[in-house]
Design a protein around this motif. Structure first.
Motif, PDB file in Angstrom:
ATOM      1  N   PRO A  13       3.149   7.355  -5.228  1.00 49.84           N
ATOM      2  CA  PRO A  13       3.521   8.105  -4.022  1.00 49.84           C
ATOM      3  C   PRO A  13       5.023   8.249  -3.841  1.00 49.84           C
ATOM      4  O   PRO A  13       5.488   9.238  -3.255  1.00 49.84           O
ATOM      5  CB  PRO A  13       2.900   7.281  -2.882  1.00 49.84           C
ATOM      6  N   LEU A  14       5.799   7.288  -4.331  1.00 52.32           N
ATOM      7  CA  LEU A  14       7.254   7.411  -4.213  1.00 52.32           C
ATOM      8  C   LEU A  14       7.787   8.533  -5.096  1.00 52.32           C
ATOM      9  O   LEU A  14       8.688   9.276  -4.703  1.00 52.32           O
ATOM     10  CB  LEU A  14       7.929   6.088  -4.584  1.00 52.32           C
ATOM     11  N   ALA A  15       7.234   8.661  -6.300  1.00 51.75           N
ATOM     12  CA  ALA A  15       7.683   9.718  -7.210  1.00 51.75           C
ATOM     13  C   ALA A  15       7.395  11.101  -6.642  1.00 51.75           C
ATOM     14  O   ALA A  15       8.143  12.054  -6.876  1.00 51.75           O
ATOM     15  CB  ALA A  15       7.017   9.559  -8.565  1.00 51.75           C
ATOM     16  N   ALA A  16       6.297  11.216  -5.874  1.00 47.95           N
ATOM     17  CA  ALA A  16       5.918  12.511  -5.310  1.00 47.95           C
ATOM     18  C   ALA A  16       6.488  12.738  -3.919  1.00 47.95           C
ATOM     19  O   ALA A  16       6.369  13.846  -3.374  1.00 47.95           O
ATOM     20  CB  ALA A  16       4.392  12.621  -5.258  1.00 47.95           C
ATOM     21  N   HIS A  17       7.093  11.721  -3.329  1.00 50.61           N
ATOM     22  CA  HIS A  17       7.577  11.807  -1.949  1.00 50.61           C
ATOM     23  C   HIS A  17       8.745  12.795  -1.862  1.00 50.61           C
ATOM     24  O   HIS A  17       9.731  12.668  -2.585  1.00 50.61           O
ATOM     25  CB  HIS A  17       8.014  10.425  -1.465  1.00 50.61           C
ATOM     26  N   MET A  18       8.646  13.727  -0.946  1.00 47.54           N
ATOM     27  CA  MET A  18       9.667  14.772  -0.859  1.00 47.54           C
ATOM     28  C   MET A  18      10.972  14.297  -0.220  1.00 47.54           C
ATOM     29  O   MET A  18      11.963  15.018  -0.218  1.00 47.54           O
ATOM     30  CB  MET A  18       9.119  15.970  -0.070  1.00 47.54           C
ATOM     31  N   SER A  65       0.838  -1.194   0.000  1.00 48.78           N
ATOM     32  CA  SER A  65       0.000   0.000   0.000  1.00 48.78           C
ATOM     33  C   SER A  65       0.874   1.245   0.000  1.00 48.78           C
ATOM     34  O   SER A  65       2.106   1.166   0.091  1.00 48.78           O
ATOM     35  CB  SER A  65      -0.887   0.022   1.251  1.00 48.78           C
ATOM     36  N   ARG A  66       0.249   2.401  -0.065  1.00 41.79           N
ATOM     37  CA  ARG A  66       0.979   3.668   0.031  1.00 41.79           C
ATOM     38  C   ARG A  66       1.691   3.779   1.383  1.00 41.79           C
ATOM     39  O   ARG A  66       2.782   4.324   1.477  1.00 41.79           O
ATOM     40  CB  ARG A  66       0.018   4.843  -0.155  1.00 41.79           C
ATOM     41  N   LYS A  67       1.039   3.264   2.427  1.00 45.02           N
ATOM     42  CA  LYS A  67       1.656   3.294   3.758  1.00 45.02           C
ATOM     43  C   LYS A  67       2.929   2.463   3.777  1.00 45.02           C
ATOM     44  O   LYS A  67       3.939   2.859   4.370  1.00 45.02           O
ATOM     45  CB  LYS A  67       0.662   2.757   4.794  1.00 45.02           C
ATOM     46  N   ASP A  68       2.925   1.321   3.124  1.00 44.17           N
ATOM     47  CA  ASP A  68       4.136   0.500   3.028  1.00 44.17           C
ATOM     48  C   ASP A  68       5.247   1.279   2.313  1.00 44.17           C
ATOM     49  O   ASP A  68       6.418   1.213   2.705  1.00 44.17           O
ATOM     50  CB  ASP A  68       3.853  -0.792   2.265  1.00 44.17           C
ATOM     51  N   ALA A  69       4.887   1.996   1.261  1.00 39.67           N
ATOM     52  CA  ALA A  69       5.874   2.795   0.521  1.00 39.67           C
ATOM     53  C   ALA A  69       6.469   3.872   1.421  1.00 39.67           C
ATOM     54  O   ALA A  69       7.688   4.089   1.430  1.00 39.67           O
ATOM     55  CB  ALA A  69       5.226   3.421  -0.713  1.00 39.67           C
ATOM     56  N   ARG A  70       5.626   4.552   2.190  1.00 36.72           N
ATOM     57  CA  ARG A  70       6.131   5.595   3.098  1.00 36.72           C
ATOM     58  C   ARG A  70       7.030   4.995   4.174  1.00 36.72           C
ATOM     59  O   ARG A  70       8.073   5.567   4.526  1.00 36.72           O
ATOM     60  CB  ARG A  70       4.964   6.348   3.726  1.00 36.72           C
ATOM     61  N   ASP A  71       6.642   3.828   4.713  1.00 35.28           N
ATOM     62  CA  ASP A  71       7.474   3.167   5.727  1.00 35.28           C
ATOM     63  C   ASP A  71       8.836   2.801   5.155  1.00 35.28           C
ATOM     64  O   ASP A  71       9.866   2.903   5.846  1.00 35.28           O
ATOM     65  CB  ASP A  71       6.777   1.899   6.237  1.00 35.28           C
ATOM     66  N   ALA A  72       8.851   2.370   3.898  1.00 32.56           N
ATOM     67  CA  ALA A  72      10.117   1.992   3.261  1.00 32.56           C
ATOM     68  C   ALA A  72      11.023   3.208   3.082  1.00 32.56           C
ATOM     69  O   ALA A  72      12.242   3.114   3.248  1.00 32.56           O
ATOM     70  CB  ALA A  72       9.846   1.330   1.911  1.00 32.56           C
ATOM     71  N   VAL A  73      10.444   4.360   2.763  1.00 31.60           N
ATOM     72  CA  VAL A  73      11.239   5.582   2.622  1.00 31.60           C
ATOM     73  C   VAL A  73      11.838   5.986   3.966  1.00 31.60           C
ATOM     74  O   VAL A  73      13.012   6.372   4.047  1.00 31.60           O
ATOM     75  CB  VAL A  73      10.379   6.729   2.046  1.00 31.60           C
TER      76      VAL A  73
END
Length: 296
Positions: free
Chosen positions: A221-226, A46-54
């Motif tokens: 979400p990764l492409a837009a993640h600051m 999910s998007r949350k998984d992507a944010r956690d990975a960042v």
């Protein structure tokens, strides 16, 4: 008493921050072989998984980028040793994922392990290729040296589930970056198994984080993640690549565009290493002018 027994099926999980979580959403999707036969259920990130990975990749960046290039090379070589030890497993997974014969799959796996060794050898040499002393008309030295860009989102190739994966992940971490990797959507199992090797090697947790699921859903979400500094679009089709490139422009991410035809079996150059390096230039007075210097 019957000798029949049930096989213990493998439960594939994500690899984030050195641990093996299930998807935050609890979702999975079916992975099939080239003939449509069921292989396993893979986590649907999910998007949350992507944010956690960042977050995990950012936390690991300081220690990994601060390690000596020689030490990074030793760790990458250790990963190659462990991949060699699990060769038979990867041959089976690649054969099923890509519809290859056992011999053809073995060639792909051997090439992937050799590719990892190749990048391990480059860790303490790339600076000599992309850095150097610059000629100046003045009483000072002017030196340029490469530094890692930061957190890199990597869209692994869709068709080459292991050799292509290694070819895009190894150069990113060899140069001191940390990575959030989106595995091949159709064939994620070799990538998820790679997480098991990384976890038991000397690679610090968070340096490589592996997600599986719908490529577009995770990549957006990764492409837009600051807090993502660069993105490799190797596994994106033309339409998705354009969309992600627009999203990445908001924080001036470095973008490595997909090539029309990528021959992952070809000998790699240094392009994928230099793609995610920044150049630091330092000038330093000579003679009796003092010992102070400046960087820009």
């Amino acid at each position: 008493m019957s000798d029949a027994r049930l096989s213990v099926l493998k439960t594939y999980k994500l690899y984030v921050g050195g641990k093996f979580p299930r998807s935050e959403s609890g979702r999975v999707y079916e992975v099939t072989d080239s003939k449509g036969n069921w292989l396993a259920n893979a986590p649907l990130s999910s998007r949350k998984d992507a944010r956690d990975a960042v977050v995990a990749a950012r936390k690991a960046f300081g220690g990994w980028s601060g390690a000596t290039a020689y030490n990074r090379g030793q760790i990458l070589y250790r990963v190659a040793e462990m991949l060699e030890g699990r060769r038979d497993q990867y041959v089976r997974e690649v054969a099923a994922a890509e519809g290859l014969s056992k011999s053809k799959a073995a060639e792909q796996v051997d090439a992937a392990v050799d590719r990892w060794v190749w990048y391990a050898g480059w860790t303490d040499k790339i600076a000599q290729v992309v850095g150097g002393g610059n000629p100046v008309a003045g009483p000072y030295f002017n030196l340029s040296s490469p530094e890692p860009t930061g957190v890199v989102a990597v869209l692994a190739p869709q068709e080459s589930s292991f050799l292509g994966l290694v070819s895009v992940v190894a150069p990113v971490i060899a140069t001191g970056n940390t990575a959030v990797v989106i595995a091949s959507e159709r064939s994620p199992l070799p990538a998820l198994s790679l997480g098991e090797v990384l976890a038991t090697s000397d690679l610090p947790g968070g340096v490589v984080n592996i997600l599986s699921g719908r490529t577009a859903e995770i990549a957006t979400p990764l492409a837009a993640h600051m807090d993502v500094n660069a993105i490799d679009l190797a596994g994106a089709d033309e339409e998705l690549a354009k969309e992600l490139e627009i999203a990445a422009a908001d924080n001036l991410k470095r973008v490595l565009r997909p090539q029309p035809v990528d021959n992952w079996s070809a000998t790699p150059g240094t392009d994928r290493m230099s793609a995610f390096l920044e150049t630091k230039t330092v000038w330093h007075p000579t003679g009796s002018l003092g010992a102070s210097g400046s960087a820009y």
